[in-house]
Design a protein around this motif. Sequence first.
Motif, PDB file in Angstrom:
ATOM      1  N   TYR A 117       0.836  -1.193   0.000  1.00 29.50           N
ATOM      2  CA  TYR A 117       0.000   0.000   0.000  1.00 29.50           C
ATOM      3  C   TYR A 117       0.871   1.244   0.000  1.00 29.50           C
ATOM      4  O   TYR A 117       2.032   1.217   0.391  1.00 29.50           O
ATOM      5  N   THR A 118       0.276   2.352  -0.405  1.00 33.68           N
ATOM      6  CA  THR A 118       0.918   3.655  -0.260  1.00 33.68           C
ATOM      7  C   THR A 118       0.653   4.142   1.154  1.00 33.68           C
ATOM      8  O   THR A 118      -0.497   4.237   1.578  1.00 33.68           O
ATOM      9  N   ASN A 119       1.721   4.428   1.883  1.00 35.74           N
ATOM     10  CA  ASN A 119       1.619   4.946   3.244  1.00 35.74           C
ATOM     11  C   ASN A 119       2.235   6.328   3.291  1.00 35.74           C
ATOM     12  O   ASN A 119       3.257   6.587   2.657  1.00 35.74           O
ATOM     13  N   VAL A 120       1.615   7.203   4.061  1.00 37.18           N
ATOM     14  CA  VAL A 120       2.082   8.579   4.186  1.00 37.18           C
ATOM     15  C   VAL A 120       2.351   8.866   5.656  1.00 37.18           C
ATOM     16  O   VAL A 120       1.548   8.517   6.527  1.00 37.18           O
ATOM     17  N   PHE A 121       3.488   9.491   5.920  1.00 35.03           N
ATOM     18  CA  PHE A 121       3.836   9.957   7.257  1.00 35.03           C
ATOM     19  C   PHE A 121       3.655  11.469   7.261  1.00 35.03           C
ATOM     20  O   PHE A 121       4.242  12.175   6.446  1.00 35.03           O
ATOM     21  N   ASN A 122       2.802  11.967   8.151  1.00 43.30           N
ATOM     22  CA  ASN A 122       2.536  13.407   8.279  1.00 43.30           C
ATOM     23  C   ASN A 122       3.096  13.893   9.607  1.00 43.30           C
ATOM     24  O   ASN A 122       2.822  13.289  10.649  1.00 43.30           O
TER      25      ASN A 122
END
Length: 190
Positions: A74-79
Amino acid sequence: MRSIKFFVAAVIACFSLQSQAALIELDGGGTNETVPANNDFFFGIVPSYNVGGNLLATSLVDLTFTYLGHEAGYTNVFNAYGDTLNNKTNNIGDSISAANVGAGLLNFEFSVVNPVITPNGISNGANNGFASWQSFATILDITYKGVYYDAIVLFDDSGAGPDDDADDHIIGIRAVPEPSIIALFGLGLL
């Protein structure tokens, strides 16, 4: 001359004490879990990591978040603090920074870009324990590939397959005392 030597020694001692203090700590929550053999990044490097704990700064710091790798399909994003690191579009070694971060919980979250997954992320301060749908693991005070990190956080996005080993999106965190705090120590000594 003697007072100058004393001042220099005091400043050196101040910097030594400041560098020894832990700038990032766990809130005490979570449990230590054995790093599973299918973890592509940390199996054999550390025996365990904390799953479910949340990270906090112990004083005013400048933070750098560095993208270290991923295993996720999956595409994971860290904010963090208004900026992002994406495990599919960023390169390993890319980083974002936040200055003048006060003591307390660090402001970050992991999210999954997949409309089928619910929930689609986890925030620091609301981390889940081991075997939850999503959580992140934490390793404190570690040198990874020759670089020291105050903490490394490892997201488990609970994707398909044997993917429950907290290596879906990995972020290294480095903290530096805010320069104004160091200057105040120096002025106090003077």
